[in-house]
Design a protein around this motif. Structure first.
Motif, PDB file in Angstrom:
ATOM      1  N   ALA A 199      50.427  29.800  53.505  1.00 17.08           N
ATOM      2  CA  ALA A 199      50.470  29.030  52.247  1.00 17.08           C
ATOM      3  C   ALA A 199      49.179  29.179  51.433  1.00 17.08           C
ATOM      4  N   LYS A 200      48.479  30.286  51.623  1.00 18.38           N
ATOM      5  CA  LYS A 200      47.206  30.493  50.912  1.00 18.38           C
ATOM      6  C   LYS A 200      47.311  31.696  49.964  1.00 18.38           C
ATOM      7  N   PRO A 201      46.432  31.724  48.942  1.00 17.27           N
ATOM      8  CA  PRO A 201      46.457  32.845  47.995  1.00 17.27           C
ATOM      9  C   PRO A 201      45.787  34.084  48.571  1.00 17.27           C
ATOM     10  N   HIS A 202      46.395  35.238  48.325  1.00 18.25           N
ATOM     11  CA  HIS A 202      45.853  36.495  48.848  1.00 18.25           C
ATOM     12  C   HIS A 202      45.866  37.579  47.776  1.00 18.25           C
ATOM     13  N   THR A 203      44.795  38.366  47.759  1.00 17.94           N
ATOM     14  CA  THR A 203      44.743  39.569  46.931  1.00 17.94           C
ATOM     15  C   THR A 203      44.293  40.781  47.751  1.00 17.94           C
ATOM     16  N   ASP A 204      43.755  40.540  48.944  1.00 17.95           N
ATOM     17  CA  ASP A 204      43.298  41.633  49.807  1.00 17.95           C
ATOM     18  C   ASP A 204      44.496  42.360  50.421  1.00 17.95           C
ATOM     19  N   VAL A 205      44.539  43.660  50.211  1.00 20.65           N
ATOM     20  CA  VAL A 205      45.704  44.460  50.615  1.00 20.65           C
ATOM     21  C   VAL A 205      45.978  44.367  52.117  1.00 20.65           C
ATOM     22  N   GLU A 206      44.939  44.465  52.943  1.00 21.20           N
ATOM     23  CA  GLU A 206      45.144  44.427  54.398  1.00 21.20           C
ATOM     24  C   GLU A 206      45.651  43.055  54.851  1.00 21.20           C
ATOM     25  N   GLU A 207      45.119  42.000  54.251  1.00 20.34           N
ATOM     26  CA  GLU A 207      45.608  40.655  54.589  1.00 20.34           C
ATOM     27  C   GLU A 207      47.074  40.497  54.198  1.00 20.34           C
ATOM     28  N   MET A 241      49.444  25.501  45.494  1.00 17.00           N
ATOM     29  CA  MET A 241      49.464  26.028  44.126  1.00 17.00           C
ATOM     30  C   MET A 241      49.156  24.915  43.117  1.00 17.00           C
ATOM     31  N   LEU A 242      49.678  23.721  43.380  1.00 18.48           N
ATOM     32  CA  LEU A 242      49.383  22.578  42.505  1.00 18.48           C
ATOM     33  C   LEU A 242      47.896  22.218  42.572  1.00 18.48           C
ATOM     34  N   ARG A 243      47.353  22.222  43.790  1.00 14.98           N
ATOM     35  CA  ARG A 243      45.912  21.933  43.940  1.00 14.98           C
ATOM     36  C   ARG A 243      45.060  22.972  43.220  1.00 14.98           C
ATOM     37  N   ASP A 244      45.562  24.212  43.207  1.00 15.00           N
ATOM     38  CA  ASP A 244      44.799  25.305  42.593  1.00 15.00           C
ATOM     39  C   ASP A 244      45.032  25.414  41.083  1.00 15.00           C
ATOM     40  N   GLY A 245      45.805  24.478  40.523  1.00 12.44           N
ATOM     41  CA  GLY A 245      45.909  24.425  39.062  1.00 12.44           C
ATOM     42  C   GLY A 245      47.247  24.806  38.459  1.00 12.44           C
ATOM     43  N   ALA A 246      48.295  24.979  39.258  1.00 10.75           N
ATOM     44  CA  ALA A 246      49.617  25.298  38.692  1.00 10.75           C
ATOM     45  C   ALA A 246      50.085  24.155  37.792  1.00 10.75           C
TER      46      ALA A 246
END
Length: 292
Positions: A227-235, A257-262
């Protein structure tokens, strides 16, 4: 921040995608490319097949993926700042954000569907929806059952799907009702998805994912497994592999996502299931279906 969410298995309906095909040359080309890649005319099943035809795993998963991805490509204002997909929808979200090409995404979805189907035949299992019990109680009861039973989909507060062996699910359902669940409803599915019984599928899909080229997505992808945001390809790759035997943490994803500003959620693809689940997490947040 605009959040875009992509549905998973169960969102399919007869006739899905036909309007996209008929209204856009770009969509038509992508659908025909999909027919070539899959080796059968999935468009015939999507546009003219019955509900029963669409329930076959090798059809359902690519069909929902195609509907979602082609819709995202056709949207004039598709500028995601964060995305997430429910189970299969995670693959749609990765193509929509440029982490995977259309062709590679479709090949992985087809490989996933076939691997899951084979795993179902090797290890028969089922799933059940548990209503009106808190997560801790459901998790605790799963631990008490001696057969394989695990939480599989944390869909929204008060709605958790469990997955496991047939005997395990039967035993767990009895205990859930005794503990005060409003319903413990066995689902009409072919296997124990998102459970250890999908291990053979995980191993098979792992090979396919590791051989596929991924790129950095244009925005964070909130993945099911943590349930976390990812941009790293290997992760992203490792989380996709883990997803087959791990739970879909949808409630936690929406909360994060709401906590992060959605500030709004747009569902891209067939159906409105995810909009309903988001509203169960926060009834005040705006939700909408994607429009072209």
């Amino acid at each position: 921040m605009k959040a875009y969410i992509f549905p998973g298995q169960g969102a399919q309906f007869p006739g899905m995608g036909k309007d996209l095909y008929e209204q856009s040359e770009q969509a038509k080309e992508l659908f025909e490319k999909a027919n070539d890649i899959l080796g059968f005319r999935i468009t015939d099943v999507m546009f003219d097949g019955t509900e029963e035809d669409l329930k076959q795993t090798n059809v359902t998963q690519p069909a929902i993926f195609l509907h979602s991805v082609i819709m995202a490509k056709r949207m004039a204002d598709f500028e995601p700042e964060m995305v997430a997909g429910h189970s299969l929808g995670e693959f749609s979200s990765l193509v929509a954000t440029g982490a995977l090409s259309f062709e590679d995404g479709l090949r992985l979805v087809a490989a996933r569907a076939n691997a899951m189907q084979k795993a179902c035949e090797i290890q028969p299992g089922t799933m059940a929806a548990i209503l009106a019990l808190d997560d801790f109680t459901v998790e605790d009861i799963c631990h008490q059952v001696s057969d394989v039973v695990v939480p599989a989909n944390y869909n929204c507060p008060g709605q958790l799907v469990i997955s496991g062996s047939i005997a395990g699910i039967d035993a767990a359902c009895e205990k859930m009702l005794a503990a005060g669940a409003k319903r413990a409803l066995k689902l009409n599915v072919g296997g124990a998805f998102h459970s250890p019984l999908m291990e053979a599928a995980r191993v098979e899909l792992q090979d396919a994912i590791l051989q596929t080229q991924f790129k950095t997505p244009v925005c964070p992808v909130y993945q099911n497994i943590d349930a976390k945001p990812h941009t790293d390809v290997e992760e992203i790759k490792q989380n996709l592999i883990a997803q087959l035997t791990g739970p879909v943490r949808w409630t936690q994803t929406v909360e994060q996502m709401l906590r992060d500003g959605a500030t709004s959620f747009t569902e891209v693809g067939p159906g409105k299931v995810l909009q309903g689940l988001v509203k169960k997490v926060d009834k005040n947040v705006p939700t909408a279906a994607a429009v072209l």
